[in-house]
Design a protein around this motif. Structure first.
Motif, PDB file in Angstrom:
ATOM      1  N   TYR A 127       7.589   5.218  -2.630  1.00 28.05           N
ATOM      2  CA  TYR A 127       7.328   6.000  -1.822  1.00 28.05           C
ATOM      3  C   TYR A 127       6.710   7.366  -2.710  1.00 28.05           C
ATOM      4  O   TYR A 127       7.323   7.828  -3.528  1.00 28.05           O
ATOM      5  CB  TYR A 127       8.619   6.483  -1.022  1.00 28.05           C
ATOM      6  CG  TYR A 127       9.285   5.450  -0.246  1.00 28.05           C
ATOM      7  CD1 TYR A 127       8.711   5.182   1.227  1.00 28.05           C
ATOM      8  CD2 TYR A 127      10.062   4.605  -0.515  1.00 28.05           C
ATOM      9  CE1 TYR A 127       9.032   4.210   1.747  1.00 28.05           C
ATOM     10  CE2 TYR A 127      10.686   3.401   0.203  1.00 28.05           C
ATOM     11  CZ  TYR A 127      10.128   3.352   1.362  1.00 28.05           C
ATOM     12  OH  TYR A 127      10.622   2.485   2.371  1.00 28.05           O
ATOM     13  N   THR A 154       0.904  -1.119   0.001  1.00 25.96           N
ATOM     14  CA  THR A 154      -0.023   0.145  -0.191  1.00 25.96           C
ATOM     15  C   THR A 154       1.024   1.304   0.056  1.00 25.96           C
ATOM     16  O   THR A 154       2.018   1.267   0.655  1.00 25.96           O
ATOM     17  CB  THR A 154      -1.034   0.028   1.286  1.00 25.96           C
ATOM     18  OG1 THR A 154      -1.297   1.344   1.219  1.00 25.96           O
ATOM     19  CG2 THR A 154      -0.049  -0.187   2.453  1.00 25.96           C
ATOM     20  N   GLN A 155       0.281   2.325  -0.542  1.00 29.77           N
ATOM     21  CA  GLN A 155       1.069   3.728  -0.741  1.00 29.77           C
ATOM     22  C   GLN A 155       0.692   4.477   0.616  1.00 29.77           C
ATOM     23  O   GLN A 155       1.067   5.479   0.697  1.00 29.77           O
ATOM     24  CB  GLN A 155       0.726   4.168  -2.060  1.00 29.77           C
ATOM     25  CG  GLN A 155       1.341   3.461  -3.133  1.00 29.77           C
ATOM     26  CD  GLN A 155       1.079   4.322  -4.606  1.00 29.77           C
ATOM     27  OE1 GLN A 155       1.870   4.286  -5.430  1.00 29.77           O
ATOM     28  NE2 GLN A 155      -0.102   5.163  -4.572  1.00 29.77           N
ATOM     29  N   ILE A 175       8.387   7.259  -6.008  1.00 29.95           N
ATOM     30  CA  ILE A 175       9.779   6.676  -6.133  1.00 29.95           C
ATOM     31  C   ILE A 175       9.436   5.357  -6.015  1.00 29.95           C
ATOM     32  O   ILE A 175       9.547   4.831  -5.028  1.00 29.95           O
ATOM     33  CB  ILE A 175      10.505   7.402  -5.071  1.00 29.95           C
ATOM     34  CG1 ILE A 175      10.359   8.978  -5.219  1.00 29.95           C
ATOM     35  CG2 ILE A 175      11.963   6.832  -5.401  1.00 29.95           C
ATOM     36  CD1 ILE A 175      10.740   9.358  -3.768  1.00 29.95           C
ATOM     37  N   PRO A 176       9.609   4.639  -7.140  1.00 30.78           N
ATOM     38  CA  PRO A 176       9.701   3.171  -6.762  1.00 30.78           C
ATOM     39  C   PRO A 176      10.874   2.520  -6.225  1.00 30.78           C
ATOM     40  O   PRO A 176      11.929   3.048  -6.247  1.00 30.78           O
ATOM     41  CB  PRO A 176       9.815   2.447  -8.325  1.00 30.78           C
ATOM     42  CG  PRO A 176       9.547   3.510  -9.252  1.00 30.78           C
ATOM     43  CD  PRO A 176       9.902   4.752  -8.540  1.00 30.78           C
ATOM     44  N   ALA A 177      10.599   1.766  -5.153  1.00 30.09           N
ATOM     45  CA  ALA A 177      11.487   0.941  -4.377  1.00 30.09           C
ATOM     46  C   ALA A 177      11.529  -0.430  -4.288  1.00 30.09           C
ATOM     47  O   ALA A 177      12.002  -1.025  -3.595  1.00 30.09           O
ATOM     48  CB  ALA A 177      11.366   1.581  -2.872  1.00 30.09           C
ATOM     49  N   GLY A 178      10.953  -1.104  -5.374  1.00 30.03           N
ATOM     50  CA  GLY A 178      10.761  -2.553  -5.522  1.00 30.03           C
ATOM     51  C   GLY A 178       9.596  -2.677  -6.169  1.00 30.03           C
ATOM     52  O   GLY A 178       8.788  -1.686  -6.551  1.00 30.03           O
ATOM     53  N   LYS A 204       6.780  -1.793  -4.097  1.00 26.29           N
ATOM     54  CA  LYS A 204       6.935  -0.624  -2.962  1.00 26.29           C
ATOM     55  C   LYS A 204       7.273   0.503  -3.500  1.00 26.29           C
ATOM     56  O   LYS A 204       8.226   0.443  -4.471  1.00 26.29           O
ATOM     57  CB  LYS A 204       8.045  -1.318  -2.119  1.00 26.29           C
ATOM     58  CG  LYS A 204       8.258  -0.387  -0.931  1.00 26.29           C
ATOM     59  CD  LYS A 204       7.363  -0.325   0.256  1.00 26.29           C
ATOM     60  CE  LYS A 204       7.619   1.058   1.061  1.00 26.29           C
ATOM     61  NZ  LYS A 204       6.494   1.359   2.030  1.00 26.29           N
TER      62      LYS A 204
END
Lengths: 463, 300
Positions: free
Chosen positions: A186, A114-115, A178-181, A184
Motif C-alpha cells: 500500500y 499493481t500499486q 507498506i508491504p503487505a505480502g 502486495k
C-alpha cells in the motif's frame, strides 16, 4: 575485439529488445482500443481492459521507451566520451536483467499485481529490480563520463545526467510503500498527499522518460544525420536548465479541481505555462539548425523524422500547458482528449525520434547503409497519418464528452445521462482503432527495414 | 553565462550536483513541504477505516484496474455536483492508500456511488453491465462471484494498514465471495459526506399532474421509463430489484398516492435505495413518467 570494446552487441541488444517490447505494447494498445467499442473483446479475468491497459502503458514506456533509452544512451555516451563503456560486461548483464524485468513486469500486471499508481504500477519486488537496473546504468554512464577522453560534455550528456538523477529521486520516493505480502503493498502516503506525490512523479515520468532522454537523442542525432551543428549553444544551455528546473513544479496540473489545496494547483499551473519557453527553446534550436543549410538537410531522409518529431514536441508542449488552465481543464479533463494528447507525444515525438535514431545507429554499427530509404519513407508517412487520425479523433470526442456532460435543460437539469454520452463515443473509438492499425503497419515497415539492414550487415561481416 | 557553463560541463560532478539541486527545488516546494502541513492530512470526523470486507473489495477494485475508467473525485462544478452529488472533500480520503481518484472517466465517477443503489443493483450490474445499459462498454465481472476471499490474506492487509478489526469479522470472510467484497466497498465510497439535496427547479411541484392521461405524455413517459426505470422496476412495472409499480403499495404502505408525491419520489429518490432522477430528467419528463406509471396501475 574492438567490436566488444565498443559494445555494439549491447547497444543492438537493447534496440532489438525495445522493438520487441514495442510490438507487444502496440498490439495490446490495438486490443484495448477495440475493447472500448467491442466489450466482448474482454477475456476475463486476465485480459480485461483494466488489466491490459497497464501492460500497454508500461510495456511502451518502460519496454520500448526505457529499453531504447538504455541502448541509445550507451551508444551516445561512448561516442561523446570517446571511449568504450567503463564496464562492458556489466552493460551486457544489464541487457539480460532488463528483459527479465520487463517480462516479469508484464506477467505480474496481467495477474493483477499493481500499486494502482499510474506509471508506477509495478509491485515492490519489481520496483527493487527497476532501481537495480537504473543503478547499473548510472554506474556505467557516470563511470564512463568520469573517465572520458573528451574534455567537454556535449548537450546530450547533460540531458543523460539529469535523466538519471531525476528518475532516481522520482521513482524511489513515489514507490515508498507498506508491504503487505510478497506481491502486495500500500502506498506509504494516503489520500490527498498520496495524490500529490503520485502526480509529482507521474508528470515527471513523462518529463524524464519521454522528454529529456529524447531531447538527448535529438541533440545528438540531428547534427550527426545532417552534418549541421546545433544552431545556438547558448539557447541549448538556457533551455536545458530552465526545463530541468521547471518540470518538477508542474505535477499538480493533473489534479486541477480535486481536493488538493488550491495553492499547489495554482503553482502547478503557473510553472506548466512557463514550461512552454524551454520546450520551444529546443524546438527553435532544431528548426534553426536545419535552417542553416536546408538544401543539405532536406536531402537526408532522417531530417523529416527529426523535424516532424520536434514539431510534435512543440505542439505537445503548447497543448499540454493549455490543458492545465482551469477553464480548459474543466471541459477536457477525464475525457478522451487526454489520450489524444498523450499519443501525439508518444506516437509523434518519442517514436518518431527513437526510430530515426535507430535508423542512424544500426547501419553505423555494421558500417553499411540502411536497407531501403523508400521503406523508411513509407514508414514515416504511415505512422504520421495513423497518429494524426488517432489524436484528432480523440480531441473531437473529448470535447464532445466534456460538452455533453455539461449540457443542461432550461430548468437546470442535466440533458444527457452518462450512458447516452458513452453511446455517442462509439464511432470515434472505432476510428481510433483505424488510426492505430495504420500506425502499426507503419511500424512493421520500420521493423522490416531494420531487420533487413541487420541481415545485410551480418552478411558483410562474414564476407 | 556561457563562460560559466564552459567550466561547468568540463566538471561532471559539479554538474550533477547542480542538476540535483535544480531538480530538488520544485520537489521540495510542491511535494515535500506540503507533506509537512496539516492541510495535506485532513480527516472528516465521521470517516471510518475500511472494514475487512470493504478493504478486500478495495483490493479487488485495484487489482481489476477499475480506476482506469472510473474517477473518484467530484469536481466543484455545477453540472458535476448535479450529476454525482456533493463535491469531494480532502478529508474523505484519509484511509486511502493509495488515492484512487483516477484520470479518465470512460464510465461515471464513483465518488458518491456508496448507497446510491441497493446491493442487488450492483450484483446484477457487475455480472452483466449490458443487461442494464445496452450501450455500456464495461467488461463483465461475473467471475468475481465464483471466487472466495482468503481471510488470512485480508487480515495481513488489515494489519499492514493498521485498521481495526475483530476475529469474527475475519472469520466471516471465508463465506464471502469477491463479488460480496467489491459491492461492500462500492457501497461505502463517499459515504462520510452527507448527501447533497437535489437542487433543481423541478422540486417546486404542483399536486396534480398537468399532463395526466395525455397520450403524447404517456408515450414519452414510456420512453423515459425504458431508459431509466426498467432496470429496477422491470418490464411495464412488474418489479425486480425495485418494487412493482402495478399495485397500490408505495414506500411499503398500501393506499393511494398523489401525483405530487409520486413526482417527488422520482425527483428526490427514496431512503430504500432509489436514486434521485430530478437532476437527470426535466420537469415535463417526470410528469410524463407519472402519466405512464398511472397506466401501469390500471394494468394490474
Amino acid at each position: 575485439m574492438d567490436e566488444y570494446r565498443y559494445d555494439h552487441q549491447t547497444v543492438k541488444g537493447f534496440i532489438v529488445s525495445s522493438i520487441f517490447w514495442g510490438v507487444v505494447g502496440i498490439l495490446i494498445g490495438l486490443w484495448i482500443s477495440i475493447q472500448m467499442w467491442h466489450p466482448a473483446a474482454n477475456i476475463q479475468p486476465y485480459f480485461t481492459f483494466g488489466r491490459l491497459r497497464v501492460v500497454h502503458t508500461n510495456g511502451l514506456a518502460f519496454g520500448l521507451g526505457v529499453g531504447a533509452i538504455f541502448g541509445i544512451f550507451y551508444y551516445i555516451t561512448m561516442r561523446l566520451c570517446r571511449r568504450p563503456l567503463l564496464f562492458p560486461r556489466l552493460a551486457r548483464f544489464h541487457l539480460y536483467l532488463f528483459n527479465a524485468a520487463i517480462a516479469l513486469a508484464a506477467l505480474s500486471l496481467l495477474a493483477g499485481y499493481t500499486q494502482s499508481l499510474e506509471y508506477a504500477e509495478l509491485e515492490w519486488p519489481l520496483d527493487i529490480g527497476v532501481v537495480i537496473l537504473w543503478m547499473i546504468f548510472a554506474i556505467n554512464i557516470f563511470g564512463t563520463i568520469f573517465s572520458r577522453r573528451e574534455e567537454q560534455m556535449y548537450i546530450s550528456l547533460w540531458y543523460i545526467i539529469a535523466t538519471v538523477i531525476a528518475v532516481a529521486i522520482l521513482y524511489i520516493i513515489n514507490n515508498l510503500s507498506i508491504p503487505a505480502g510478497l506481491l502486495k503493498s500500500y502506498h506509504l502516503f494516503a489520500g490527498v498527499n498520496s495524490a500529490n506525490v503520485q502526480w509529482w512523479y507521474g508528470h515527471n515520468a513523462v518529463g524524464f522518460v519521454f522528454t529529456t532522454p529524447i531531447l538527448a537523442m535529438f541533440y545528438y542525432f540531428l547534427p550527426k544525420s545532417t552534418g549541421l551543428p546545433i544552431y545556438s549553444h547558448r539557447l541549448s544551455i538556457i533551455a536545458f536548465w530552465s526545463l530541468v528546473f521547471a518540470y518538477l513544479w508542474t505535477g499538480a496540473h493533473h489534479l486541477v479541481y480535486t481536493p488538493l489545496p488550491d495553492w499547489i494547483q495554482t503553482v502547478g499551473i503557473v510553472f506548466t505555462m512557463f514550461l512552454i519557453a524551454p520546450s520551444w527553446g529546443s524546438v527553435v534550436n532544431g528548426y534553426y539548425t536545419v535552417g542553416q543549410d536546408w538544401e543539405r538537410a532536406k536531402n537526408n531522409y532522417l531530417t523529416k523524422f527529426f523535424i516532424l518529431g520536434i514539431t510534435f514536441y512543440g505542439l505537445q508542449t503548447v497543448q499540454g500547458p493549455t490543458q492545465g488552465l482551469r477553464i480548459v481543464s474543466q471541459l477536457i479533463h477525464y475525457t478522451d482528449w487526454v489520450p489524444g494528447h498523450v499519443h501525439m507525444g508518444t506516437m509523434g515525438w518519442v517514436t518518431m525520434t527513437v526510430a530515426a535514431s535507430v535508423y542512424y545507429i544500426i547501419p553505423k554499427i555494421y558500417n553499411t547503409e540502411i536497407h531501403s530509404v523508400k521503406v523508411a519513407n513509407i514508414h514515416f508517412w504511415l505512422v504520421l497519418i495513423g497518429q494524426l487520425i488517432f489524436s484528432i479523433t480523440m480531441w473531437i470526442t473529448g470535447i464532445q464528452q466534456g460538452a455533453l456532460q455539461k449540457a443542461v435543460n432550461p430548468d437546470g437539469s442535466l440533458k444527457y445521462t452518462m450512458v447516452e454520452i458513452i453511446a455517442k463515443n462509439y464511432p470515434y473509438w472505432e476510428m481510433r482503432t483505424v488510426g492505430g492499425i495504420i500506425f502499426t503497419i507503419g511500424m512493421l515497415f520500420f521493423i522490416y527495414n531494420i531487420y533487413m539492414t541487420i541481415r545485410k550487415g551480418k552478411a558483410l561481416q562474414q564476407a | 553565462m556561457a563562460g560559466l557553463h564552459e567550466t561547468l560541463h568540463k566538471r561532471p560532478i559539479i554538474f550533477a550536483l547542480l542538476a540535483t539541486a535544480t531538480v530538488l527545488a520544485g520537489t521540495i516546494v510542491t511535494m515535500l513541504y506540503p507533506m509537512l502541513r496539516p492541510e495535506m492530512h485532513p480527516r472528516l470526523e465521521n470517516l471510518k477505516p475500511y472494514t475487512a470486507l470493504q478493504l478486500a473489495g478495495r483490493d479487488i477494485y485495484q487489482r481489476e484496474g477499475c480506476f482506469y475508467c472510473h474517477t473518484q473525485t467530484v469536481r466543484p462544478l455545477k453540472t458535476e455536483v448535479l450529476r454525482y452529488g456533493e463535491y469531494s472533500k480532502a478529508g474523505e480520503f484519509a484511509y486511502d492508500h493509495p488515492f484512487l481518484w483516477g484520470s479518465k472517466r470512460t464510465g461515471p465517477d464513483l465518488a458518491r456511488i456508496g448507497g446510491k443503489y441497493p446491493d442487488a443493483w450492483h450484483y446484477r450490474h457487475m455480472e452483466n453491465p449490458r443487461a442494464f445499459f445496452k450501450e455500456s462498454n464495461m467488461p463483465s465481472y461475473a467471475f468475481l462471484k465464483e471466487r472466495k476471499l482468503n481471510p488470512e490474506e485480508v487480515e495481513r492487509h488489515m494489519n499492514a494498514l493498521g485498521f481495526p478489526y475483530t476475529r469474527e469479522e475475519i472469520e466471516a470472510l471465508k463465506d464471502k465471495t469477491e463479488m460480496d467484497a467489491i459491492v461492500a466497498y462500492l457501497q461505502v465510497i463517499g459515504t462520510a459526506v452527507k448527501k447533497k439535496e437535489v437542487q433543481v427547479e423541478a422540486k417546486v411541484v404542483e399536486e396534480i399532474n398537468p399532463l395526466s392521461g395525455k397520450p403524447e405524455a404517456i408515450k414519452k413517459g414510456k420512453e423515459i421509463y425504458e431508459k431509466n426505470c426498467e432496470i429496477c422496476h422491470g418490464d411495464d412495472g412488474k418489479g425486480g430489484i425495485g418494487p412493482t409499480l402495478r399495485d397500490n403499495v408505495w414506500l411499503g404502505k398500501e393506499g393511494e398516492i398523489s401525483d405530487g408525491k409520486l413526482f417527488s419520489i422520482i425527483a428526490d429518490g427514496t431512503q430504500a435505495g432509489m436514486p434521485p432522477f430530478g437532476t437527470q430528467i426535466d420537469k415535463e419528463g417526470i410528469w410524463s413518467l407519472v402519466s405512464y406509471i398511472r397506466t401501469l396501475q390500471e394494468k394490474k
